[in-house]
Scaffold this active site. Structure first.
Site, mmCIF file in Angstrom:
data_model
loop_
_atom_site.group_PDB
_atom_site.id
_atom_site.type_symbol
_atom_site.label_atom_id
_atom_site.label_comp_id
_atom_site.label_asym_id
_atom_site.label_seq_id
_atom_site.Cartn_x
_atom_site.Cartn_y
_atom_site.Cartn_z
ATOM 1 N N GLY A 50 35.607 -94.424 -33.784
ATOM 2 C CA GLY A 50 37.027 -94.707 -33.588
ATOM 3 C C GLY A 50 37.933 -93.829 -34.417
ATOM 4 C CG ASP A 55 30.222 -89.737 -32.654
ATOM 5 O OD1 ASP A 55 29.448 -89.855 -31.676
ATOM 6 O OD2 ASP A 55 30.158 -90.456 -33.660
#
Length: 167
Positions: free
Chosen positions: A87, A132
């Site tokens: 996130g 990521d």
């Protein structure tokens, strides 16, 4: 099914608008305690500040001239906290994309992934690898080869976008 969004628009002053994760209103002292225990003392504003600082530093270092207009920036994310879905890097990636568009700057995808990682590692002390960040920058499935000799030679790995329909 989750995303981070950053909105950036021209304004008289540079302003970072807090999101719900940056709130300082709690239902009780126990709620404040639980919030700090789970998430620490920092919300997402530090992510935006460090991304903006790193972007500006990159532009200075690479002699990229930026216009002098200010902006207001805000973020929102529905990525659950503390579940390993990257996130924070999604918010930083969205911030970088907004800054690139606002200033009309282009940074090659491999270098952008490195820059986002630098925000997390160097600026914020968050342990983060490249996987990521590469997937977020390329916006999809990517073959990634992190061979040390590639990194030594070019400063990043080999990244090739994969098309799910061809799998």
């Amino acid at each position: 099914n989750f995303s981070a969004r950053v909105t950036l628009y021209e304004s008289p002053e540079l302003e970072i608008v807090p999101s719900h994760r940056d709130g300082s209103t709690f239902n009780s002292i126990a709620a404040l305690y639980d919030d700090v225990r789970l998430f620490g003392y920092y919300g997402g504003i530090r992510l935006l500040k460090s991304a903006i600082k790193t972007f500006y530093g990159y532009c200075l270092e690479h002699e990229i001239e930026l216009h002098d207009r200010n902006f207001t920036i805000r973020y929102d994310s529905d990525i659950p906290n503390l579940v390993g879905l990257a996130g924070s890097s999604a918010i930083i990636t969205a911030t970088m994309r907004a800054l690139l568009a606002f200033y009309g700057v282009t940074i090659a995808k491999p270098q952008l992934a490195n820059l986002i990682r630098a925000v997390e590692n160097r600026e914020l002390g968050i342990s983060a690898g490249l996987q990521d960040r590469v997937a977020q920058v390329y916006q999809g499935m990517v073959y990634m080869d992190f061979d040390k000799s590639l990194f030594d030679k070019q400063g990043f790995g080999l990244y090739e976008p994969l098309h799910p329909a061809k799998l």
